[in-house]
Every structure is written in structure tokens, then in C-alpha cells.
Design a protein around this motif. Structure first.
Motif, mmCIF file in Angstrom:
data_model
loop_
_atom_site.group_PDB
_atom_site.id
_atom_site.type_symbol
_atom_site.label_atom_id
_atom_site.label_comp_id
_atom_site.label_asym_id
_atom_site.label_seq_id
_atom_site.Cartn_x
_atom_site.Cartn_y
_atom_site.Cartn_z
ATOM 1 N N SER A 190 14.329 -6.095 -30.535
ATOM 2 C CA SER A 190 13.538 -4.943 -31.004
ATOM 3 C C SER A 190 12.075 -5.111 -30.599
ATOM 4 O O SER A 190 11.644 -6.212 -30.229
ATOM 5 C CB SER A 190 13.629 -4.839 -32.521
ATOM 6 O OG SER A 190 12.872 -5.886 -33.112
ATOM 7 N N GLU A 191 11.321 -4.029 -30.687
ATOM 8 C CA GLU A 191 9.876 -4.086 -30.401
ATOM 9 C C GLU A 191 9.186 -5.086 -31.331
ATOM 10 O O GLU A 191 8.344 -5.882 -30.901
ATOM 11 C CB GLU A 191 9.248 -2.693 -30.600
ATOM 12 C CG GLU A 191 9.727 -1.648 -29.606
ATOM 13 C CD GLU A 191 9.359 -1.979 -28.168
ATOM 14 O OE1 GLU A 191 8.258 -2.506 -27.940
ATOM 15 O OE2 GLU A 191 10.201 -1.732 -27.279
ATOM 16 N N GLU A 192 9.564 -5.044 -32.611
ATOM 17 C CA GLU A 192 8.966 -5.966 -33.593
ATOM 18 C C GLU A 192 9.337 -7.411 -33.250
ATOM 19 O O GLU A 192 8.540 -8.328 -33.434
ATOM 20 C CB GLU A 192 9.444 -5.652 -35.014
ATOM 21 C CG GLU A 192 9.028 -4.293 -35.560
ATOM 22 C CD GLU A 192 9.857 -3.136 -34.972
ATOM 23 O OE1 GLU A 192 11.002 -3.374 -34.531
ATOM 24 O OE2 GLU A 192 9.338 -2.011 -34.939
ATOM 25 N N GLU A 246 13.263 -11.807 -34.782
ATOM 26 C CA GLU A 246 12.364 -11.882 -35.940
ATOM 27 C C GLU A 246 12.690 -13.126 -36.769
ATOM 28 O O GLU A 246 11.800 -13.846 -37.227
ATOM 29 C CB GLU A 246 12.509 -10.626 -36.825
ATOM 30 C CG GLU A 246 11.894 -9.360 -36.233
ATOM 31 C CD GLU A 246 12.852 -8.576 -35.338
ATOM 32 O OE1 GLU A 246 13.734 -9.202 -34.702
ATOM 33 O OE2 GLU A 246 12.720 -7.347 -35.270
ATOM 34 N N LYS A 295 17.854 -8.188 -35.374
ATOM 35 C CA LYS A 295 16.588 -8.835 -35.752
ATOM 36 C C LYS A 295 16.698 -10.364 -35.706
ATOM 37 O O LYS A 295 16.094 -11.075 -36.507
ATOM 38 C CB LYS A 295 16.116 -8.362 -37.127
ATOM 39 C CG LYS A 295 15.843 -6.856 -37.188
ATOM 40 C CD LYS A 295 15.071 -6.508 -38.460
ATOM 41 C CE LYS A 295 14.884 -5.008 -38.599
ATOM 42 N NZ LYS A 295 14.067 -4.421 -37.518
ATOM 43 N N ASP A 324 7.035 -8.762 -30.553
ATOM 44 C CA ASP A 324 5.717 -9.131 -31.097
ATOM 45 C C ASP A 324 5.799 -10.407 -31.920
ATOM 46 O O ASP A 324 4.924 -11.275 -31.835
ATOM 47 C CB ASP A 324 5.162 -7.986 -31.952
ATOM 48 C CG ASP A 324 4.769 -6.783 -31.091
ATOM 49 O OD1 ASP A 324 4.494 -6.990 -29.889
ATOM 50 O OD2 ASP A 324 4.772 -5.654 -31.599
#
Ligand SMILES: [Zn+2]
Length: 406
Positions: A264-266, A247, A244, A269
């Protein structure tokens, strides 16, 4: 600083519309003053030199947004070991890997580091690169980190390639702090970061957020401390393990997050939303024989701005040549030539916070151009493995002619 008219039937502007012009670029006092179709107005010729580049392709000067420019030594002795299946951790145990680079960097004088750095900058320039980011991180102690950043700053004063400095003390845990990462962090935060900030030796702070190096929690502490001191942020994130890091980069409003093979997908985004530029390094995937590349296509589709850099360093990608990296971006990541050139110009400018001054052929920007002996952009990548550069112009001044330094 010169006045210059350059005429070509293939000017790849890298502006918002990705316009390709049959026309001219007029540079005055180092900055792009005018661009237009066809021949330049007659009055420009009175006080400017003229370069006829018809039949050749012009792009903005290439920008390499991720390099580890300054280091001592080289590691070609590890090549056969790697091919014989000796793992990186075993090489480290033998005193190789980053440990050997740290040892030779500490041993080298500032003048030696500058001399070696200059040879690399010359290579970059003759391959079309006019601006780079350069990280420290092979000293890890106070003296050597400062010595490396000073070496890069002093080279920036005298070399045509512009250098944006990054402090990467958080590249690894030095031997002296083995098992005491917290202690090393305190040392960086209290002693090294304030000195470097005060002496304006680095604009960015970068951290190697990876399993066994700095955790996301530790990275966040370092990033917060750096931000307080006025640094802009970068992070080596999600290269091997999805931790992460993307993020975290978004939360901390980092300018860029780099590597991202395991994002990651998050994370995708979050970066898209926070407008953090992704710096992808396909040369490293190739050189480490990973058999995998960061998913550039997916990042682009989801609205992340993607830059591509060499990751020039003595261990995992020893090349200064962005044209070589174009090959890996194309055949490894399946990006199109018109995407790749944006990744190495305007998007790379965003990755070093220079998008207002550099990265596209637009009025008001620096007169930095690369002229390739190629009839169009596709040809540069299609005919791979050679240097296509004919001329390089930096701030309106001719600095490479016929592929050679002037
Ligand atoms: Zn790196």
C-alpha cells in the motif's frame, strides 16, 4: 585467506557514490586492505598473488538475500499442469505444491539434504554469488525444521558460499494442524523457536503473511515472540493481497520485507521511514506468469532501499542464478544495470544485516569479488541468458576459475 592484488579497468565498487574505478583492489588476510586508481604500489606485489582482470568487470561478490535453499525433491511434474490451467489450489489438492516438497523434505536424511544443498551452492558460486540467506520451512515439524537448519549450518562450515540461516516454520500450516493455526503457532513459539535460538541454528525468523496462511495479527504474535528470543525479523509481505504486511514489518522493525507486489501507499512510507529493506523477487513474477512485478521504481523514488534476490525454491522460482534475475529486474522492472547491481550487493547486504562487512568494494570489507568476462556492467545484462563469470574470490581466495569451481 590469501593476499591478492586484482587489477581491472572496470571495478564497480557499489560504495556510497557508486564509483567505478580503473584501478586495483588489494586484499590482505581475506579483507580488502586498499583500493586505488591505476596500478597497485610495488611493495604489495612482494607478498600477494596478482590477477590481471583488465578488460573484465569486477563487482562485489553477489549476495542472494532470499532463498529456500534446503528442500527435498523437485516439482517439474507440475509444469504441464500449470500450463494446462490447473490452479495451484487444485495442484495442492492432488498432493502437489508445497505439500509434495514437505513430504520429500521430511523423507530425506540430513546427509541427502546437504548433498542436494551443496549442488545448489556450487551453482550459486559459479554464477558469482558469495553469500546467501537460506530459509527452512519445508519441514514444518520440529525434527525436519531442525534437520534443515542443521544441514544449512553444516554446509556453511565447509562451503565457500556463506549462509545466513532463517527459521520459516511459519511458511504454511502443516496437515497435522489443519484448522488449528493457533495451535501451530503455540507449538512454534513454545517448542521450536526456543530450541533453534538456543542452538544458534538461525539468526532470522520469517513469516508468510498472506490470506489463508498467517494473518497480520498472527504474524505480529510470531514476530514478537521471535524478537524476545533474540531473532532478527523478516516477513513475506503483501505478495498477492494488500494485507498491510509492509506496515507490520516497519512497526516491528524487521530487517526486511519481501515480495511486496501489493504494497500500500502507507506501507511504502512506513518502510522508507523505518529503513526496512524491500527484497523484491522478479524471477518469481516471471515464473508464476503473473504478468506483474513489484513496483521497484516507485519504492526507490520514495526512499525505500531495494534489494533483489532469486527466491530460489522448488515451486515458484527454481534458479540459483542471480544473473538470470538481473534480466527480469531489467526487462520486467525496468531497473538500470547500476541500480540492479546495488540491489544484489550492498542493498542485499542490508537485507541480511551484513552491510558493515559485505556488499561493496571498500577498505575493511570482506575480500569477496566476482569477475565477469564483460567489458562493463551494462554488457552483463545486455548479453543475457549466459554465465559471464570468469573468476570468483571469497575472503581473498580464488574459488572459481574460468567459470569452473576450483
Ligand atoms: Zn520466499
Amino acid at each position: 585467506m590469501g593476499n591478492l592484488i586484482v587489477r581491472s579497468d572496470c571495478i564497480v565498487t557499489c560504495n556510497e557514490n557508486s564509483d567505478i574505478l580503473d584501478g586495483y583492489v588489494f586484499i590482505e588476510d581475506g579483507k580488502i586492505k586498499d583500493i586505488g586508481k591505476g596500478d597497485a604500489p610495488k611493495e604489495y606485489y612482494d607478498h600477494a598473488d596478482f590477477i590481471d582482470a583488465r578488460g573484465k568487470t569486477i563487482t562485489p561478490g553477489l549476495i542472494d538475500a532470499h532463498t529456500h535453499l534446503i528442500h527435498g525433491g523437485s516439482r517439474e511434474n507440475e509444469l504441464a499442469l500449470k500450463l494446462n490451467g490447473v490452479s495451484y489450489l487444485e495442484i495442492l489438492k492432488m498432493g502437489g505444491g508445497i505439500l509434495s516438497t514437505v513430504a520429500s523434505t521430511r523423507k530425506a536424511s540430513k546427509d541427502e539434504l546437504k548433498a542436494q544443498g551443496k549442488v545448489r551452492l556450487d551453482q550459486m558460486l559459479v554464477h558469482g554469488t558469495t553469500t546467501i540467506e537460506a530459509k527452512s520451512g519445508y519441514g514444518l515439524d520440529f525434527e525436519t525444521e531442525v534437520k534443515c537448519l542443521e544441514a544449512a549450518s553444516e554446509l556453511n562450515q565447509v562451503h565457500a558460499v556463506d549462509i545466513v540461516n532463517t527459521y520459516l516454520g511459519a511458511h504454511a500450516i502443516p496437515e497435522a494442524y489443519k484448522g488449528n493455526t493457533e495451535g501451530y503457532m503455540t507449538f512454534m513459539i513454545n517448542e521450536v523457536m526456543p530450541y533453534i535460538a538456543e542452538n544458534k541454528l538461525a539468526e532470522f525468523m520469517d513469516v508468510f503473511c498472506e490470506e489463508g496462511v498467517f494473518s497480520p495479527e498472527q504474524s505480529k504474535i510470531l514476530m514478537k515472540a521471535a524478537k524476545k528470543l533474540g531473532y532478527k525479523l523478516k516477513i513475506h509481505a503483501d505478495e498477492i493481497v494488500p494485507l498491510k504486511g509492509a506496515e507490520l514489518a516497519s512497526e516491528m522493525q524487521a530487517v526486511s520485507a519481501d515480495h511486496l507486489l501489493a504494497i500500500s501507499e502507507e506501507g511504502i512510507d512506513a518502510m522508507s521511514k523505518a529503513k526496512v529493506t524491500a527484497v523484491l523477487l522478479p524471477g518469481t513474477s516471471f515464473y508464476l506468469m503473473l504478468g506483474a512485478y513489484a513496483n521497484a521504481r516507485k519504492l526507490i523514488k520514495r526512499g525505500v532501499r531495494v534489494a533483489i534476490a532469486t527466491d530460489y525454491n522448488p515451486g515458484s522460482c527454481p534458479t540459483e542464478n542471480l544473473q538470470e534475475i538481473m534480466t527480469h529486474a531489467c526487462f520486467g522492472m525496468r531497473l538500470l544495470p547500476e541500480e540492479i547491481i546495488r540491489c544484489m550487493t550492498i542493498h542485499a547486504a542490508y537485507a541480511i544485516d551484513r552491510s558493515r562487512e559485505l556488499g561493496s568494494i571498500e577498505i575493511g570489507k570482506s575480500g569477496d569479488l566476482a569477475i565477469f568476462k564483460a567489458p562493463n556492467l551494462d554488457y552483463i545484462i545486455y548479453h543475457f541468458g549466459i554465465n559471464h563469470v570468469d573468476k570468483v574470490i571469497k575472503n581473498g581466495k580464488l574459488v572459481v576459475e574460468n567459470g569452473n569451481l576450483i
